[in-house]
Design a protein around this motif. Structure first.
Motif, PDB file in Angstrom:
ATOM      1  N   SER A  87       0.837  -1.199   0.000  1.00 31.65           N
ATOM      2  CA  SER A  87       0.000   0.000   0.000  1.00 31.65           C
ATOM      3  C   SER A  87       0.868   1.243   0.000  1.00 31.65           C
ATOM      4  O   SER A  87       2.056   1.194   0.314  1.00 31.65           O
ATOM      5  CB  SER A  87      -0.904   0.013   1.245  1.00 31.65           C
ATOM      6  N   LYS A  88       0.261   2.348  -0.351  1.00 29.51           N
ATOM      7  CA  LYS A  88       0.962   3.637  -0.322  1.00 29.51           C
ATOM      8  C   LYS A  88       1.382   3.977   1.110  1.00 29.51           C
ATOM      9  O   LYS A  88       2.458   4.514   1.331  1.00 29.51           O
ATOM     10  CB  LYS A  88       0.054   4.731  -0.914  1.00 29.51           C
ATOM     11  N   ALA A  89       0.536   3.632   2.088  1.00 29.79           N
ATOM     12  CA  ALA A  89       0.869   3.899   3.492  1.00 29.79           C
ATOM     13  C   ALA A  89       2.127   3.123   3.895  1.00 29.79           C
ATOM     14  O   ALA A  89       2.996   3.655   4.592  1.00 29.79           O
ATOM     15  CB  ALA A  89      -0.302   3.529   4.393  1.00 29.79           C
ATOM     16  N   ARG A  90       2.235   1.868   3.462  1.00 27.57           N
ATOM     17  CA  ARG A  90       3.422   1.052   3.771  1.00 27.57           C
ATOM     18  C   ARG A  90       4.655   1.643   3.109  1.00 27.57           C
ATOM     19  O   ARG A  90       5.726   1.726   3.693  1.00 27.57           O
ATOM     20  CB  ARG A  90       3.195  -0.389   3.318  1.00 27.57           C
ATOM     21  N   HIS A  91       4.506   2.074   1.856  1.00 28.51           N
ATOM     22  CA  HIS A  91       5.617   2.707   1.148  1.00 28.51           C
ATOM     23  C   HIS A  91       6.078   3.953   1.899  1.00 28.51           C
ATOM     24  O   HIS A  91       7.279   4.155   2.111  1.00 28.51           O
ATOM     25  CB  HIS A  91       5.196   3.066  -0.286  1.00 28.51           C
ATOM     26  N   ASN A  92       5.135   4.783   2.321  1.00 30.30           N
ATOM     27  CA  ASN A  92       5.479   5.999   3.058  1.00 30.30           C
ATOM     28  C   ASN A  92       6.169   5.679   4.375  1.00 30.30           C
ATOM     29  O   ASN A  92       7.110   6.361   4.775  1.00 30.30           O
ATOM     30  CB  ASN A  92       4.238   6.860   3.291  1.00 30.30           C
ATOM     31  N   ALA A  93       5.704   4.628   5.059  1.00 27.28           N
ATOM     32  CA  ALA A  93       6.315   4.229   6.327  1.00 27.28           C
ATOM     33  C   ALA A  93       7.760   3.767   6.111  1.00 27.28           C
ATOM     34  O   ALA A  93       8.657   4.113   6.890  1.00 27.28           O
ATOM     35  CB  ALA A  93       5.493   3.139   6.996  1.00 27.28           C
ATOM     36  N   LEU A  94       7.991   2.997   5.053  1.00 26.57           N
ATOM     37  CA  LEU A  94       9.353   2.546   4.756  1.00 26.57           C
ATOM     38  C   LEU A  94      10.242   3.725   4.371  1.00 26.57           C
ATOM     39  O   LEU A  94      11.398   3.807   4.807  1.00 26.57           O
ATOM     40  CB  LEU A  94       9.339   1.505   3.639  1.00 26.57           C
ATOM     41  N   ALA A  95       9.714   4.640   3.567  1.00 24.33           N
ATOM     42  CA  ALA A  95      10.481   5.829   3.189  1.00 24.33           C
ATOM     43  C   ALA A  95      10.826   6.652   4.425  1.00 24.33           C
ATOM     44  O   ALA A  95      11.960   7.125   4.571  1.00 24.33           O
ATOM     45  CB  ALA A  95       9.689   6.659   2.177  1.00 24.33           C
ATOM     46  N   ASP A  96       9.864   6.806   5.326  1.00 21.11           N
ATOM     47  CA  ASP A  96      10.117   7.544   6.571  1.00 21.11           C
ATOM     48  C   ASP A  96      11.166   6.844   7.429  1.00 21.11           C
ATOM     49  O   ASP A  96      12.005   7.497   8.053  1.00 21.11           O
ATOM     50  CB  ASP A  96       8.822   7.719   7.368  1.00 21.11           C
ATOM     51  N   SER A  97      11.123   5.510   7.463  1.00 23.77           N
ATOM     52  CA  SER A  97      12.101   4.779   8.275  1.00 23.77           C
ATOM     53  C   SER A  97      13.506   4.933   7.700  1.00 23.77           C
ATOM     54  O   SER A  97      14.474   5.035   8.458  1.00 23.77           O
ATOM     55  CB  SER A  97      11.714   3.308   8.421  1.00 23.77           C
ATOM     56  N   LEU A  98      13.626   4.961   6.374  1.00 26.94           N
ATOM     57  CA  LEU A  98      14.937   5.189   5.769  1.00 26.94           C
ATOM     58  C   LEU A  98      15.444   6.590   6.105  1.00 26.94           C
ATOM     59  O   LEU A  98      16.623   6.772   6.439  1.00 26.94           O
ATOM     60  CB  LEU A  98      14.883   5.006   4.247  1.00 26.94           C
ATOM     61  N   ALA A  99      14.556   7.570   6.022  1.00 28.93           N
ATOM     62  CA  ALA A  99      14.943   8.944   6.345  1.00 28.93           C
ATOM     63  C   ALA A  99      15.393   9.057   7.799  1.00 28.93           C
ATOM     64  O   ALA A  99      16.399   9.715   8.102  1.00 28.93           O
ATOM     65  CB  ALA A  99      13.785   9.892   6.057  1.00 28.93           C
ATOM     66  N   GLU A 100      14.676   8.413   8.698  1.00 26.60           N
ATOM     67  CA  GLU A 100      15.033   8.458  10.122  1.00 26.60           C
ATOM     68  C   GLU A 100      16.358   7.752  10.372  1.00 26.60           C
ATOM     69  O   GLU A 100      17.195   8.224  11.140  1.00 26.60           O
ATOM     70  CB  GLU A 100      13.925   7.841  10.977  1.00 26.60           C
ATOM     71  N   TYR A 101      16.563   6.612   9.735  1.00 25.82           N
ATOM     72  CA  TYR A 101      17.827   5.886   9.862  1.00 25.82           C
ATOM     73  C   TYR A 101      18.989   6.780   9.424  1.00 25.82           C
ATOM     74  O   TYR A 101      20.015   6.875  10.098  1.00 25.82           O
ATOM     75  CB  TYR A 101      17.788   4.605   9.031  1.00 25.82           C
ATOM     76  N   CYS A 102      18.802   7.434   8.290  1.00 24.38           N
ATOM     77  CA  CYS A 102      19.852   8.309   7.776  1.00 24.38           C
ATOM     78  C   CYS A 102      20.110   9.471   8.733  1.00 24.38           C
ATOM     79  O   CYS A 102      21.263   9.833   8.987  1.00 24.38           O
ATOM     80  CB  CYS A 102      19.490   8.817   6.383  1.00 24.38           C
TER      81      CYS A 102
END
Length: 135
Positions: free
Chosen positions: A24-39
């Motif tokens: 889902s788009k929500a899952r994609h956004n959550a993964l993108a946010d997690s990558l941003a936070e990791y970085c």
């Protein structure tokens, strides 16, 4: 820019995210946010995010070619993935890992399910370079 050790604003190493299609788009956004936070936590600058929107059936898809193009830039440090599965099915993922390695960029996997054979770093170690036995 975030301050680091000396509390002076600096740009961290430049990395690019890579995701495969999610449920889902929500899952994609959550993964993108997690990558941003990791970085952010590891003082990396996330400069872009490439996403495979269709099924991964070939090694050189448009999103992956775009990723390789930016990894060829002189200031590119590496690619960050939520998990290795985002590179595609095993046969394709192995080839993609080799192509990323040829750019001299680092492959940073946020959540590794278990260390790979010859991998001396602990699981979830972050952006350390994977060391092979004998090197």
């Amino acid at each position: 820019m975030e301050p680091i050790t000396e509390r002076r604003p600096v740009n961290g190493p430049r990395v690019y995210g890579y995701l495969r299609q999610t449920s889902s788009k929500a899952r994609h956004n959550a993964l993108a946010d997690s990558l941003a936070e990791y970085c952010r936590q590891h003082e990396l600058t996330l400069c872009g995010l490439f996403t495979e929107w269709g099924p991964i059936t070939e090694v050189r898809s448009p999103a992956f070619v775009g990723l390789l193009d930016v990894l060829a830039l002189p200031d590119a440090y590496g690619v960050v993935l939520p998990a290795r599965v985002h590179l595609g099915p095993k046969r394709i993922a192995v080839e993609r890992e080799q192509q990323i390695a040829q750019t001299s960029a680092r492959l940073i996997v946020v959540r590794a399910p278990h260390p790979r054979r010859g991998d001396t770093r602990p699981v979830d170690a972050g952006p350390r370079v994977r060391q092979r036995e004998g090197t």
